[in-house]
Design a protein around this motif. Structure first.
Motif, PDB file in Angstrom:
ATOM      1  N   TYR A 280       0.849  -1.198   0.000  1.00  0.00           N
ATOM      2  CA  TYR A 280       0.000   0.000   0.000  1.00  0.00           C
ATOM      3  C   TYR A 280       0.884   1.248   0.000  1.00  0.00           C
ATOM      4  O   TYR A 280       1.017   1.930   0.998  1.00  0.00           O
ATOM      5  CB  TYR A 280      -0.908  -0.025   1.240  1.00  0.00           C
ATOM      6  CG  TYR A 280      -2.069   0.945   1.205  1.00  0.00           C
ATOM      7  CD1 TYR A 280      -2.955   0.975   0.128  1.00  0.00           C
ATOM      8  CD2 TYR A 280      -2.302   1.807   2.268  1.00  0.00           C
ATOM      9  CE1 TYR A 280      -4.035   1.844   0.120  1.00  0.00           C
ATOM     10  CE2 TYR A 280      -3.386   2.682   2.270  1.00  0.00           C
ATOM     11  CZ  TYR A 280      -4.250   2.701   1.185  1.00  0.00           C
ATOM     12  OH  TYR A 280      -5.316   3.571   1.176  1.00  0.00           O
TER      13      TYR A 280
ATOM     14  N   ARG B  48      -2.249   7.466  -3.641  1.00  0.00           N
ATOM     15  CA  ARG B  48      -3.223   6.460  -3.212  1.00  0.00           C
ATOM     16  C   ARG B  48      -4.433   7.128  -2.562  1.00  0.00           C
ATOM     17  O   ARG B  48      -4.361   8.260  -2.071  1.00  0.00           O
ATOM     18  CB  ARG B  48      -2.569   5.466  -2.256  1.00  0.00           C
ATOM     19  CG  ARG B  48      -2.209   6.045  -0.911  1.00  0.00           C
ATOM     20  CD  ARG B  48      -1.728   4.981   0.053  1.00  0.00           C
ATOM     21  NE  ARG B  48      -1.457   5.629   1.334  1.00  0.00           N
ATOM     22  CZ  ARG B  48      -0.336   5.500   2.023  1.00  0.00           C
ATOM     23  NH1 ARG B  48       0.643   4.730   1.576  1.00  0.00           N
ATOM     24  NH2 ARG B  48      -0.190   6.130   3.172  1.00  0.00           N
ATOM     25  N   ASP B  49      -5.543   6.402  -2.541  1.00  0.00           N
ATOM     26  CA  ASP B  49      -6.813   6.881  -1.984  1.00  0.00           C
ATOM     27  C   ASP B  49      -7.190   8.226  -2.592  1.00  0.00           C
ATOM     28  O   ASP B  49      -7.583   9.160  -1.892  1.00  0.00           O
ATOM     29  CB  ASP B  49      -6.725   6.970  -0.458  1.00  0.00           C
ATOM     30  CG  ASP B  49      -8.107   7.061   0.201  1.00  0.00           C
ATOM     31  OD1 ASP B  49      -9.097   6.672  -0.448  1.00  0.00           O
ATOM     32  OD2 ASP B  49      -8.193   7.528   1.350  1.00  0.00           O
TER      33      ASP B  49
ATOM     34  N   GLY C 202     -11.076   8.856  -1.714  1.00  0.00           N
ATOM     35  CA  GLY C 202     -11.417   8.983  -0.298  1.00  0.00           C
ATOM     36  C   GLY C 202     -10.576   9.995   0.435  1.00  0.00           C
ATOM     37  O   GLY C 202     -11.042  10.687   1.343  1.00  0.00           O
ATOM     38  N   GLU C 203      -9.290  10.070   0.084  1.00  0.00           N
ATOM     39  CA  GLU C 203      -8.315  11.034   0.593  1.00  0.00           C
ATOM     40  C   GLU C 203      -7.903  10.815   2.043  1.00  0.00           C
ATOM     41  O   GLU C 203      -6.898  11.365   2.473  1.00  0.00           O
ATOM     42  CB  GLU C 203      -8.812  12.478   0.412  1.00  0.00           C
ATOM     43  CG  GLU C 203      -9.035  12.845  -1.053  1.00  0.00           C
ATOM     44  CD  GLU C 203      -9.443  14.290  -1.222  1.00  0.00           C
ATOM     45  OE1 GLU C 203      -9.834  14.932  -0.209  1.00  0.00           O
ATOM     46  OE2 GLU C 203      -9.389  14.789  -2.359  1.00  0.00           O
TER      47      GLU C 203
ATOM     48  N   SER D 117      -6.604   8.253   3.376  1.00  0.00           N
ATOM     49  CA  SER D 117      -5.363   7.472   3.437  1.00  0.00           C
ATOM     50  C   SER D 117      -4.394   7.906   2.347  1.00  0.00           C
ATOM     51  O   SER D 117      -3.635   7.116   1.802  1.00  0.00           O
ATOM     52  CB  SER D 117      -5.665   5.980   3.291  1.00  0.00           C
ATOM     53  OG  SER D 117      -6.474   5.514   4.341  1.00  0.00           O
TER      54      SER D 117
ATOM     55  N   ASP E 260      -7.697  -0.001  -3.706  1.00  0.00           N
ATOM     56  CA  ASP E 260      -8.322   1.195  -4.295  1.00  0.00           C
ATOM     57  C   ASP E 260      -7.627   1.698  -5.549  1.00  0.00           C
ATOM     58  O   ASP E 260      -8.125   2.622  -6.190  1.00  0.00           O
ATOM     59  CB  ASP E 260      -8.408   2.361  -3.292  1.00  0.00           C
ATOM     60  CG  ASP E 260      -9.263   2.068  -2.080  1.00  0.00           C
ATOM     61  OD1 ASP E 260     -10.098   1.146  -2.161  1.00  0.00           O
ATOM     62  OD2 ASP E 260      -9.092   2.733  -1.052  1.00  0.00           O
TER      63      ASP E 260
ATOM     64  N   ASP F  64      -9.974   4.136  -8.145  1.00  0.00           N
ATOM     65  CA  ASP F  64      -9.808   5.587  -8.016  1.00  0.00           C
ATOM     66  C   ASP F  64      -9.759   6.343  -9.330  1.00  0.00           C
ATOM     67  O   ASP F  64      -9.582   7.565  -9.326  1.00  0.00           O
ATOM     68  CB  ASP F  64      -8.505   5.889  -7.254  1.00  0.00           C
ATOM     69  CG  ASP F  64      -8.692   5.907  -5.750  1.00  0.00           C
ATOM     70  OD1 ASP F  64      -9.839   6.027  -5.297  1.00  0.00           O
ATOM     71  OD2 ASP F  64      -7.686   5.808  -5.031  1.00  0.00           O
TER      72      ASP F  64
ATOM     73  N   CYS G  19     -16.994   4.940   5.081  1.00  0.00           N
ATOM     74  CA  CYS G  19     -16.029   5.490   6.039  1.00  0.00           C
ATOM     75  C   CYS G  19     -16.550   5.363   7.470  1.00  0.00           C
ATOM     76  O   CYS G  19     -17.338   6.187   7.937  1.00  0.00           O
ATOM     77  CB  CYS G  19     -15.727   6.950   5.696  1.00  0.00           C
ATOM     78  SG  CYS G  19     -14.198   7.564   6.440  1.00  0.00           S
TER      79      CYS G  19
ATOM     80  N   ASP H 115     -11.148   3.990   9.182  1.00  0.00           N
ATOM     81  CA  ASP H 115     -11.067   4.385   7.773  1.00  0.00           C
ATOM     82  C   ASP H 115     -10.653   5.843   7.621  1.00  0.00           C
ATOM     83  O   ASP H 115     -10.312   6.276   6.523  1.00  0.00           O
ATOM     84  CB  ASP H 115     -12.423   4.189   7.087  1.00  0.00           C
ATOM     85  CG  ASP H 115     -12.849   2.734   7.053  1.00  0.00           C
ATOM     86  OD1 ASP H 115     -11.999   1.875   6.772  1.00  0.00           O
ATOM     87  OD2 ASP H 115     -14.033   2.460   7.332  1.00  0.00           O
TER      88      ASP H 115
END
Length: 465
Positions: free
Chosen positions: A250, A255-256, A259-260, A262, A295, A299, A407, A439
């Motif tokens: 990860y 990444r993410d 969702g932001e 992570s 993800d 994404d 979340c 999360d």
């Protein structure tokens, strides 16, 4: 590392626990390619127009004419390959070329309609490289064919050796699972550390019984420090215990993206490639299961075209690293969940990201869709891929299904604990997300950052509240 001469089969008991059955040593897989080392000359290999072939320094050299329009305008191959529909095979070979070119290898019907059960583009350079492609046959025939399609290039020489096609369908529990006596329980998971440090808390015994004593994945990222050492130490500990570890890579840049919570990852594409290469080095020949970048293919709606192209390059590189460096690892690209990306669109993304280089894909990571919903989705993705891929499902928090929120939603519950096998062709049910890890600053844990363990979340997952 223990000897791999000891072969074990894993069976699932009525209580879904893993037990060990000592099996007799397996017979060597039957070789379906004749003279794949070219020790006996070129027969029964054949060459089409626009090619000529000869044994050169113990390998097959194929001189290919330029000016052809299609890959199949210049070919070599071998016919009379027996295949059985639904059985798994692995095609492998060493190959190089006198110039940097792209060729195609296939396993197909030898005659019209030339139905393919495996088609793979191969990038060749002057350095010899080992290629290995697992697949499940969609054909039942005694008239199969292994071919190398070399046309649509300028004139060059193709070199190939150690061509092998073997059936890999064996008893349930083959592969890395067959080398171990069950799944590894991480003694230093976030819930395990919390229980150890809070033994006087009234919730500790329940969390230990329901969560921290269960097999779950260890996530690795930038926080892991020397990634090769971190992965190696973890896999070595599992190997010493004769257990199968589940790891999550990860660290992909950006990444993410949707969702932001992570967000982060490696600082550049080159830094990521260095990191994931070291990750694979850390596993080496030891048995493991790896989930690649949760993800990362879901994404795309929050990324631009340049970012998507870079991500596909990085994911493809990651799959190649696991393919080439970790022969006893089953690696799975993340394929989002049943409520995010349509199955046919996800299949296209998986292809572009190199899913053909690894075991298959994972669904429902860190989400809540039921096992049945997830298996249906995965089966549709697999159908769009043409069949033959394997998949696993994250069941860590799907006991009550999804309420449409992702979340830290209320009312979720622990799902089936890690086990081999599942409904509708599922290869494994895994606790990929660590139950109790937040999360992000949201839902029922607005003051708990992503990845931090919360005993309150853990207890609610135990109770389903």
């Amino acid at each position: 590392m223990r000897s791999f001469n000891r072969v074990m089969a894993i069976t699932v008991s009525a209580a879904t626990a893993l037990s060990v059955v000592i099996a007799a040593p397996a017979a060597a897989a039957q070789e379906l390619v004749v003279n794949g080392t070219f020790a006996s000359g070129t027969a029964p290999w054949w060459a089409s127009a626009n090619t000529s072939m000869a044994v050169d320094a113990g390998r097959l050299r194929v001189d290919v004419a330029g000016g052809t329009a299609n890959p199949w305008d210049a070919m070599i191959g071998q016919n009379d390959i027996p295949l059985a529909e639904g059985k798994s095979y692995t095609l492998s070979f060493d190959a190089s070329a006198s110039a940097q070119v792209t060729a195609v290898t296939t396993v197909q019907l030898a005659d019209s309609p030339y139905t393919n059960t495996l088609t793979k583009a191969i990038s060749l350079t002057t350095a010899s490289k080992r290629f290995s492609f697992p697949f499940t046959s969609s054909l039942s025939t005694s008239a199969g064919q292994v071919s190398f399609q070399l046309g649509k290039n300028a004139g060059f020489s193709f070199f190939v050796d150690n061509v092998s096609l073997t059936e890999t369908t064996t008893q349930p529990g083959s592969g890395p699972v067959a080398m171990t006596s069950g799944f590894y329980v991480d003694p230093d998971s976030n819930p395990a550390v919390w229980v150890r440090n809070n033994s006087g808390d009234s919730r500790a015994a329940r969390i230990e019984s329901a969560i921290s004593s269960k097999p779950m994945a260890r996530w690795f990222g930038g926080w892991s420090g020397d990634i090769r050492a971190a992965v190696s130490n973890y896999v070595a500990a599992a190997d010493s215990a004769d257990k199968l570890p589940v790891l999550v890579a990860y660290n992909i840049p950006g990444r993410d993206a949707c969702g932001e919570h992570s967000g982060g990852g490696a600082g550049s594409e080159s830094a990521y490639k260095t990191w994931i290469s070291a990750f694979a080095d850390g596993i080496g020949n030891r048995p493991a299961v790896v989930i690649i970048e949760p993800d990362s293919l879901g994404d795309f709606g929050c990324m631009d075209g340049t970012e998507i192209e870079a991500r596909n390059r990085m994911l493809t590189y990651a799959t190649e690293q696991f393919r080439d460096k970790t022969p006893n690892t089953w690696a799975y690209l993340d394929a989002a969940n049943a409520g995010w990306v349509a199955a046919d669109k996800m299949a296209a993304r998986l292809k572009d990201a190199g899913v053909g280089n690894v075991r298959g894909f994972a669904v429902n990571v860190s989400n809540y869709y039921t096992t049945s919903q997830s298996a249906t989705y995965a089966s549709s993705v697999n159908a769009s891929l043409g069949g033959g891929a394997k998949w696993v499902i994250d069941t860590s928090r799907n006991g009550n299904g999804s309420n449409g929120e992702w979340c830290n939603p209320a009312g979720r519950k622990l799902g089936t604990t890690t086990q081999l096998g599942g409904a509708d062709g599922t290869e494994m049910l895994l606790w990929v997300k660590v139950p109790g890890d937040s999360d992000g600053n949201c839902g029922i844990a607005r003051d708990t950052p992503a990845g931090q363990f919360s005993p309150a979340i853990a207890v609610r997952l135990i109770d389903g509240t």
